[in-house]
Motif scaffolding. Structure first.
Motif, PDB file in Angstrom:
ATOM      1  N   GLU A 111       0.973  -1.154   0.060  1.00  0.00           N
ATOM      2  CA  GLU A 111       0.000  -0.087  -0.115  1.00  0.00           C
ATOM      3  C   GLU A 111       0.753   1.292   0.050  1.00  0.00           C
ATOM      4  N   THR A 112       2.089   1.248  -0.884  1.00  0.00           N
ATOM      5  CA  THR A 112       2.941   2.305  -0.671  1.00  0.00           C
ATOM      6  C   THR A 112       2.316   3.598  -1.396  1.00  0.00           C
ATOM      7  N   SER A 113       1.256   3.488  -2.092  1.00  0.00           N
ATOM      8  CA  SER A 113       0.709   4.624  -2.802  1.00  0.00           C
ATOM      9  C   SER A 113      -0.080   5.474  -1.617  1.00  0.00           C
ATOM     10  N   GLY A 114      -0.084   4.975  -0.389  1.00  0.00           N
ATOM     11  CA  GLY A 114      -0.710   5.637   0.547  1.00  0.00           C
ATOM     12  C   GLY A 114       0.219   6.320   1.373  1.00  0.00           C
ATOM     13  N   ILE A 115       1.642   6.247   0.928  1.00  0.00           N
ATOM     14  CA  ILE A 115       2.603   6.936   1.656  1.00  0.00           C
ATOM     15  C   ILE A 115       2.825   8.380   0.842  1.00  0.00           C
ATOM     16  N   THR A 116       1.969   9.163   1.301  1.00  0.00           N
ATOM     17  CA  THR A 116       1.808  10.668   0.588  1.00  0.00           C
ATOM     18  C   THR A 116       2.317  11.759   1.805  1.00  0.00           C
ATOM     19  N   ALA A 117       2.550  12.939   1.467  1.00  0.00           N
ATOM     20  CA  ALA A 117       2.936  14.101   2.393  1.00  0.00           C
ATOM     21  C   ALA A 117       2.011  14.337   3.273  1.00  0.00           C
ATOM     22  N   ASP A 118       0.444  14.220   2.634  1.00  0.00           N
ATOM     23  CA  ASP A 118      -0.415  14.685   3.527  1.00  0.00           C
ATOM     24  C   ASP A 118      -0.745  13.586   4.727  1.00  0.00           C
ATOM     25  N   ASN A 119      -0.754  12.217   4.339  1.00  0.00           N
ATOM     26  CA  ASN A 119      -0.567  11.261   5.457  1.00  0.00           C
ATOM     27  C   ASN A 119       0.198  11.348   6.425  1.00  0.00           C
ATOM     28  N   ILE A 120       1.334  11.491   5.845  1.00  0.00           N
ATOM     29  CA  ILE A 120       2.761  11.486   7.090  1.00  0.00           C
ATOM     30  C   ILE A 120       2.286  12.566   7.907  1.00  0.00           C
ATOM     31  N   GLU A 121       2.121  13.903   7.454  1.00  0.00           N
ATOM     32  CA  GLU A 121       1.775  15.103   8.384  1.00  0.00           C
ATOM     33  C   GLU A 121       0.680  14.792   9.163  1.00  0.00           C
ATOM     34  N   ASN A 122      -0.403  14.072   8.752  1.00  0.00           N
ATOM     35  CA  ASN A 122      -1.498  13.827   9.372  1.00  0.00           C
ATOM     36  C   ASN A 122      -1.060  12.877  10.404  1.00  0.00           C
ATOM     37  N   LYS A 123      -0.544  12.020  10.217  1.00  0.00           N
ATOM     38  CA  LYS A 123      -0.138  10.780  11.409  1.00  0.00           C
ATOM     39  C   LYS A 123       0.693  11.350  12.352  1.00  0.00           C
ATOM     40  N   ALA A 124       1.689  12.212  11.866  1.00  0.00           N
ATOM     41  CA  ALA A 124       2.715  12.852  12.695  1.00  0.00           C
ATOM     42  C   ALA A 124       2.075  13.761  13.855  1.00  0.00           C
ATOM     43  N   ARG A 125       1.132  14.507  13.463  1.00  0.00           N
ATOM     44  CA  ARG A 125       0.285  15.442  14.227  1.00  0.00           C
ATOM     45  C   ARG A 125      -0.445  14.820  15.358  1.00  0.00           C
ATOM     46  N   ILE A 126      -1.005  13.810  14.772  1.00  0.00           N
ATOM     47  CA  ILE A 126      -1.858  12.993  15.688  1.00  0.00           C
ATOM     48  C   ILE A 126      -0.847  12.265  16.950  1.00  0.00           C
ATOM     49  N   LEU A 127       0.075  11.835  16.217  1.00  0.00           N
ATOM     50  CA  LEU A 127       0.962  11.290  17.138  1.00  0.00           C
ATOM     51  C   LEU A 127       1.632  12.113  18.306  1.00  0.00           C
ATOM     52  N   ILE A 147      11.313   8.302  -2.672  1.00  0.00           N
ATOM     53  CA  ILE A 147      10.188   8.747  -2.006  1.00  0.00           C
ATOM     54  C   ILE A 147      10.742   9.351  -0.969  1.00  0.00           C
ATOM     55  N   GLU A 148      11.986   8.999   0.055  1.00  0.00           N
ATOM     56  CA  GLU A 148      12.521   9.751   0.926  1.00  0.00           C
ATOM     57  C   GLU A 148      12.665  11.275   0.619  1.00  0.00           C
ATOM     58  N   LEU A 149      13.267  11.600  -0.639  1.00  0.00           N
ATOM     59  CA  LEU A 149      13.487  13.045  -0.903  1.00  0.00           C
ATOM     60  C   LEU A 149      12.484  13.675  -1.474  1.00  0.00           C
ATOM     61  N   GLN A 150      11.616  13.002  -2.231  1.00  0.00           N
ATOM     62  CA  GLN A 150      10.292  13.477  -2.729  1.00  0.00           C
ATOM     63  C   GLN A 150       9.025  13.752  -2.046  1.00  0.00           C
ATOM     64  N   VAL A 151       8.879  12.847  -1.038  1.00  0.00           N
ATOM     65  CA  VAL A 151       7.644  12.838  -0.041  1.00  0.00           C
ATOM     66  C   VAL A 151       8.185  12.950   1.330  1.00  0.00           C
ATOM     67  N   ILE A 152       9.012  12.244   1.818  1.00  0.00           N
ATOM     68  CA  ILE A 152       8.933  12.432   3.423  1.00  0.00           C
ATOM     69  C   ILE A 152       9.626  13.339   3.977  1.00  0.00           C
ATOM     70  N   ALA A 153      10.821  13.981   3.156  1.00  0.00           N
ATOM     71  CA  ALA A 153      11.790  15.134   3.545  1.00  0.00           C
ATOM     72  C   ALA A 153      10.650  16.292   3.337  1.00  0.00           C
ATOM     73  N   PRO A 154      10.038  16.580   2.372  1.00  0.00           N
ATOM     74  CA  PRO A 154       9.410  17.703   2.355  1.00  0.00           C
ATOM     75  C   PRO A 154       8.277  17.780   3.510  1.00  0.00           C
ATOM     76  N   ALA A 155       7.608  16.579   3.850  1.00  0.00           N
ATOM     77  CA  ALA A 155       6.455  16.490   4.850  1.00  0.00           C
ATOM     78  C   ALA A 155       7.322  16.960   6.239  1.00  0.00           C
ATOM     79  N   VAL A 156       8.394  16.324   6.446  1.00  0.00           N
ATOM     80  CA  VAL A 156       9.246  16.671   7.770  1.00  0.00           C
ATOM     81  C   VAL A 156       9.531  18.307   7.805  1.00  0.00           C
ATOM     82  N   SER A 157       9.954  18.861   6.714  1.00  0.00           N
ATOM     83  CA  SER A 157      10.126  20.225   6.745  1.00  0.00           C
ATOM     84  C   SER A 157       8.949  21.004   6.927  1.00  0.00           C
TER      85      SER A 157
END
Length: 364
Positions: free
Chosen positions: A154-170, A201-211
C-alpha cells in the motif's frame, strides 16, 4: 464518572466465539485485589462464562447487571448481551457517560474495528472528534512506534498529507495521553537506506513533509535510515517513532521487546487499549491483559489533567473591536517614552505659568 477521585469504569467486551476470552477473565479476576484500582464492566455471554467456569473449575464471582449504571465499584460486573450487538450496547453506554474507557480482548477484527471507530464523546470536554479513524500506537517503556500504511503493498498511501496527519496525531497523543510536554518524533525511511536519488520517495515525499511539520512547530526529525535505526539505539533519543509500514513498526517491537507492551488507539476520543503479548495459540496472556488495564488507567488520568484547564478557561482581559463589534475595548495607557515625557512636562509647565499669570491678573 468524570470525578477523578472515583474509580474509572473500564468496559471489557468479549467475543462470544472465543472461549479463551472468558478464560482470560476468569484467570485475571481470580485475585480480587485488582478490583481495588478500577471497576470492570464485562460484556459477553453469561452462558459462555458459566461453561468456561465449570470447565476450568474456577468459580466466577461476578455481579450480573443490566447495564453499567448498576455496576458495583467493588465487584466484577457482567452484562449479559443475550444476542444483542456488543458494539451498539457499549456505544450507548459511553454516550450516556456510564463508561470511561475499554480494553479490547483479542477478538475478531470486525468487532475490534467497530469498537475503535465508534464515535464517542470526550469524557471531559463532552465533544466528539472529527477524525474517528484510530492509529495503532504500540507502546513499551522505551519504545513507542506508529506507522503510516498497513501493508507493504500500500505504498501509494505514503503521501506527504498522510505523513503530516499521522505525525500530528502522534504528537498530540504523546502530549495528551502519555504526558510528554515537548515530544520528539523520529520519521523513518521506506527503503532500508536513503539513496541520493532525487526521485526517491525519501527525498520526494518524506523530506518535504518533515520540513513542513517543523515549520508549523511540530518537533519531528528525519527521515532516518530504517536499516540501522533500532540496532544502533537511536530510538532511545526520541519519544516516538513513525515508520512507513506496519511491518517496519512491528519488527523491532516484537524482536527487541518480545511483544511486551500495549497498543493504544491514537487519534480518537474513546480510550481504547489492547494487550500485545500472545501465547503460542495467538491468545493474550494474563500478564499482558493486566498491563493493558494499568495502561488504560494511566492514560485516562493523563487525559483528564490535560483536558481539565480547557473546561473552564480564564476569560480574555480585553475584547478586540473587530471581534465584538460595538463593544469597547478596555484602554490601557501606555508608558510614554523619554522624549514624549519631556514634551508633556514642558507643556504642563507652560500651561501652568499661563494659568498662574491669568489668575494673578484677575486678582489685581
Amino acid at each position: 464518572m468524570n470525578e477523578l477521585n472515583k474509580k474509572i469504569r473500564i468496559a471489557i467486551v468479549l467475543d462470544e466465539n472465543s472461549t479463551h476470552a472468558y478464560d482470560l477473565i476468569l484467570e485475571t479476576f481470580l485475585e480480587p485485589e485488582i478490583l481495588e484500582i478500577f471497576t470492570p464492566v464485562v460484556y459477553g455471554s453469561l452462558h459462555m462464562l458459566k461453561q468456561e467456569s465449570s470447565r476450568m473449575q474456577i468459580r466466577y464471582n461476578a455481579l450480573i447487571v443490566g447495564n453499567a449504571s448498576q455496576a458495583d465499584p467493588d465487584a466484577l460486573n457482567f452484562v449479559d448481551l443475550n444476542g444483542r450487538n456488543a458494539v451498539e450496547v457499549v456505544k450507548r453506554e459511553f454516550e450516556a457517560d456510564l463508561l470511561d474507557a475499554f480494553v479490547v480482548v483479542p477478538m475478531s477484527k470486525e468487532i475490534t474495528n467497530q469498537l475503535r471507530n465508534a464515535v464517542i464523546p470526550n469524557p471531559v470536554l463532552k465533544r466528539q472528534e472529527n477524525d474517528i479513524k484510530a492509529i495503532p500506537l504500540m507502546c513499551t517503556n522505551q519504545l513507542r512506534v506508529a506507522y503510516v500504511v498497513a501493508g507493504n503493498n500500500e505504498t501509494s498511501g505514503i503521501t506527504a498529507d498522510n505523513i503530516e496527519n499521522k505525525a500530528r496525531i502522534l504528537h498530540r497523543t504523546l502530549r495528551r495521553d502519555l504526558r510528554q510536554d515537548n515530544p520528539r518524533v523520529a520519521i523513518l525511511s521506506l527503503n532500508p537506506e536513503i539513496k541520493p536519488d532525487e526521485n526517491s520517495i525519501e527525498l520526494q515525499v518524506i523530506a518535504p513533509a518533515v520540513s513542513k511539520l517543523v515549520n508549523t512547530g511540530i518537533p519531528v526529525f528525519g527521515p532516518y535510515s530504517y536499516a540501522d535505526f533500532f540496532e544502533t539505539g537511536k530510538h532511545l533519543s526520541f519519544d516516538a517513532v513513525l515508520t512507513m509500514t506496519r511491518e517496519q513498526a512491528q519488527a523491532p517491537f516484537l524482536s527487541m521487546y518480545e511483544g511486551n507492551g500495549v497498543v493504544l488507539a491514537a487519534g480518537i476520543s474513546p480510550l481504547v487499549v489492547s494487550p500485545v503479548k500472545l501465547d503460542g495459540d495467538n491468545n493474550a496472556t494474563v500478564d499482558s491483559f493486566r498491563e493493558a488495564i494499568y495502561a488504560c488507567i494511566d492514560v485516562y488520568r493523563s487525559r483528564y489533567f490535560f483536558d481539565l484547564p480547557y473546561v473552564d478557561p480564564l476569560p480574555k482581559l480585553y475584547h478586540e473591536r473587530r471581534e465584538d463589534g460595538e463593544k469597547v475595548r478596555f484602554a490601557v495607557k501606555k508608558h510614554p517614552v523619554d522624549g514624549e515625557q519631556k514634551d508633556e512636562d514642558a507643556s504642563l509647565s507652560v500651561n501652568g505659568e499661563v494659568a498662574n499669570s491669568e489668575a494673578s491678573g484677575n486678582n489685581e
